[in-house]
Design a protein around this motif. Structure first.
Motif, mmCIF file in Angstrom:
data_model
loop_
_atom_site.group_PDB
_atom_site.id
_atom_site.type_symbol
_atom_site.label_atom_id
_atom_site.label_comp_id
_atom_site.label_asym_id
_atom_site.label_seq_id
_atom_site.Cartn_x
_atom_site.Cartn_y
_atom_site.Cartn_z
ATOM 1 N N GLY A 149 16.169 13.025 -7.411
ATOM 2 C CA GLY A 149 16.756 13.119 -6.084
ATOM 3 C C GLY A 149 18.264 12.960 -6.124
ATOM 4 N N THR A 206 14.354 13.387 -0.418
ATOM 5 C CA THR A 206 13.159 12.557 -0.270
ATOM 6 C C THR A 206 12.188 13.142 0.735
ATOM 7 O OG1 THR A 206 14.427 10.568 -0.819
ATOM 8 C CG2 THR A 206 12.327 10.245 0.306
ATOM 9 N N ASN A 259 9.547 16.519 -8.295
ATOM 10 C CA ASN A 259 9.366 15.412 -7.361
ATOM 11 C C ASN A 259 8.110 15.523 -6.509
ATOM 12 O OD1 ASN A 259 11.247 13.642 -8.189
ATOM 13 N ND2 ASN A 259 12.742 14.042 -6.589
ATOM 14 N N LEU A 263 8.073 6.986 -1.889
ATOM 15 C CA LEU A 263 9.330 7.632 -1.517
ATOM 16 C C LEU A 263 10.341 6.612 -1.002
ATOM 17 C CD1 LEU A 263 8.127 10.948 0.186
ATOM 18 C CD2 LEU A 263 8.701 10.495 -2.196
ATOM 19 N N LEU A 292 14.050 6.132 -2.488
ATOM 20 C CA LEU A 292 15.239 6.258 -1.646
ATOM 21 C C LEU A 292 16.147 5.035 -1.783
ATOM 22 C CD1 LEU A 292 16.764 7.943 0.429
ATOM 23 C CD2 LEU A 292 15.385 6.869 2.229
#
Length: 587
Positions: free
Chosen positions: A174, A197, A370, A403, A407
């Motif tokens: 990410g 994300t 991802n 997630l 993040l």
């Protein structure tokens, strides 16, 4: 993929036929059933027109994709090559370029290439038995771990480690995508983290069906954009190869030495847990038969341990491209894949195309890996929490949890201390994977102390098996202490080696010391139907669970003596009173 089968939720009355039964629906055998006496002990289930409705979203395998359990034959209708292509699509991540560049800058190209090769060899050897077991018995790495030295609750620890792997690498990918969006669109990094994300959530809801389509159709574009610039640079400017091979690192030394190679290999070995994500796809392999034997083995090797061949090539390419753009962007930016590919594209095409193509490559790569990270992480968290709490909240809850962790790491700028995170994490991952691989190769096949057919159901396993738990704890604990200089500076480079060697030695020693008594809590599950068919594949004979009234194939059920019925593995996992769990009956 136009002929891809339509997924059907169990309980819909539309389950596909299987070779053994013709119809996918069966129910309890009645008193007059010629297949066997009344009750589950020693009978084959007989056909029934019973249509049970799914019990909430947790029972809908269209959404849950066989979380926590064996993947049934009726669902596994992809060819070996489609499964392999889907699995390999998940290793499209660009983190390898950053990892390779970081090692090359720190230790020089010679040390980096030696470290990459050493790590790749270890990953291939340890990954092979795990991939075989996942594909042969259609279970994920957590279920393999349970029956390979850890026990029913003992493997919760390794599930958390694997879940950590998925959100660490989700955050890494990410971050790379956010760097691309900043360069191409001027998007602030914090916003890029959020976009990278949120955008994968819709893609992971429907599991294997959606992921197989995504990976198959995006892989050719990804390969062209990744390999094209490298080939162009080598052909048009052969001097780039010489500059790459002679690069001595930022400290200017670069001579090949053991400490540098082992430190670099330790970073690369953080990827050893990638085999878990490969198995999340390989568990959907079709049964191995005489007709598909060659393609089956090719798919297992290629998409199982074979992933590391492409991974190692990408790490070497990362060193090459970083050296190529070093003079233009500096050492800090040269480790960023977006800068590496911008420099490469700039040498071969008009300037107006350079940034857009580099951004497209980064975005495609990030999405491909991802969705796999989010999917596999959700499976690992679900496995852990369901066993501990005996409550099944559903996989999608843990997609969001995974997630959220990723993040947080991205917003904390994990990219700036990447190698430190990966070096630390690799000690845990190495200890786990080497322990399980050693149990399969040595304890199962050589010492015959571990059951050859993997067991994962509650009631069949002890809560904790000291064989794997002790070996893993000792290997990871001592290697982490070495990594953080607790045992002195001289031993620090050898932490990854220590993790592998301690796990490899202690696993069979513990099996011998315990005489293998803690693998199985009981040796039969109360059902006469064999777990495997004549070809050694998991049996497709279906049974109905008396708790949730869903249909499950033979490896996913056990007898419930309390109710003289059959219960599925998920209902066993969520049985808070233990009513359905079979009593202990050690051999």
């Amino acid at each position: 993929m136009s002929s891809e089968p339509q997924l059907i939720a169990p309980g819909s009355g539309q389950e596909p036929a299987t070779p053994e039964t013709g119809s996918g629906r069966t129910g309890p055998a009645g008193p007059d059933d010629p297949a066997g006496p009344d009750g589950p002990m020693g009978r084959r289930p007989a056909p029934s027109d019973d249509n049970a409705s799914p019990v909430g979203p947790a029972a809908s395998e269209t959404l849950e994709d066989y979380t926590l359990r064996f993947a049934p034959r009726g669902y596994r209708r992809w060819t070996p090559m489609v499964v392999a292509t889907t699995a390999l699509g998940g290793i499209a991540y660009l983190a390898d370029f950053s990892i390779g560049a970081g090692i090359g800058f720190t230790h020089g190209t010679g040390n980096a290439l030696a470290a990459i090769a050493l790590a790749a060899a270890v990953i291939f050897v340890t990954g092979f038995p795990l991939a075989y077991y996942g594909a042969r018995y259609n279970i994920d790495l957590d279920l393999i771990t349970r029956g390979s030295g850890f026990g029913y609750y003992g493997s919760v620890l390794t599930s958390v480690i694997f879940a950590s792997f998925t959100f660490i690498f989700f955050a890494l990918e990410g971050s790379i995508m956010a760097q691309g969006l900043k360069l191409g669109l001027g998007l602030p990094l914090w916003a890029g983290y959020l976009v990278s994300t949120v955008m994968v959530i819709p893609l992971v809801v429907y599991g294997m069906k959606a992921l197989s389509k995504l990976q198959v159709w995006t892989t050719p574009v990804w390969l062209l954009l990744m390999a094209g610039p490298l080939i162009y640079l080598i052909v048009t400017d052969p001097g780039t190869v010489e500059r790459w091979l002679s690069y001595a690192g930022t400290d200017g030394e670069g001579s090949v030495n053991t400490a540098s190679v082992l430190l670099g290999a330790g970073v690369c070995l953080s990827l050893i847990a990638q085999i878990g994500e490969q198995i999340d796809y390989l568990r959907f392999m079709p049964p191995r038969t005489e007709a598909n034997r060659r393609s089956w083995w090719a798919a297992v090797v290629m998409a199982g341990p074979g992933w590391v061949v492409l991974g190692a090539l990408k790490q070497a390419m990362g060193v090459f491209l970083a050296v190529y753009v070093l003079s233009e962007v500096g050492p800090a930016a040269a480790t960023e894949p977006i800068q590496q590919f911008r420099g490469a594209f700039d040498a071969m095409m008009p300037s107006w195309l350079v940034v857009p193509l580099a951004v497209v490559l980064v975005v495609i790569s990030q999405i491909k890996i991802n969705v796999t990270n989010a999917y596999s992480g959700s499976l690992a968290w679900t496995n852990s929490v369901t066993r501990v709490s005996k409550h099944y909240p559903g996989r999608m809850v843990f997609v969001l949890v995974n997630l959220a962790f990723a993040l947080i790491l991205m917003e904390a700028d994990m990219f700036s201390f990447l190698n430190t995170i990966l070096g630390f994490y690799s000690n845990c991952a190495i200890a786990w994977v080497v322990t399980v691989a050693t149990d399969i190769m040595v304890n199962k096949y050589l010492l015959k102390l571990s059951p050859l057919v993997p067991e994962f159901r509650r009631g069949m396993l002890y809560a904790v098996n000291p064989v794997g738990v002790v070996a893993f704890t000792a290997a990871s604990g001592l290697s982490i202490a070495m990594y953080f200089h607790v045992l002195g500076d001289a031993l620090q480079p050898y932490s990854a080696v220590a993790a592998a060697l301690i796990a490899f030695v202690l696993t069979p020693l513990m099996a011998v010391a315990t005489r293998g008594r803690y693998y199985l809590r009981r040796t039969d599950d109360g059902l006469a139907e064999p777990l495997l068919d004549a070809d050694g594949n998991p049996s497709a004979v279906p049974y109905e669970c008396h708790v949730c009234h869903q249909q499950f194939e033979r490896p996913d059920v056990a007898a419930c003596r309390t109710h003289d019925a059959v219960v599925c593995s998920l209902c066993l996992s969520t049985d808070k009173s233990g009513t359905h769990v079979l009593p202990a009956a050690p051999a």
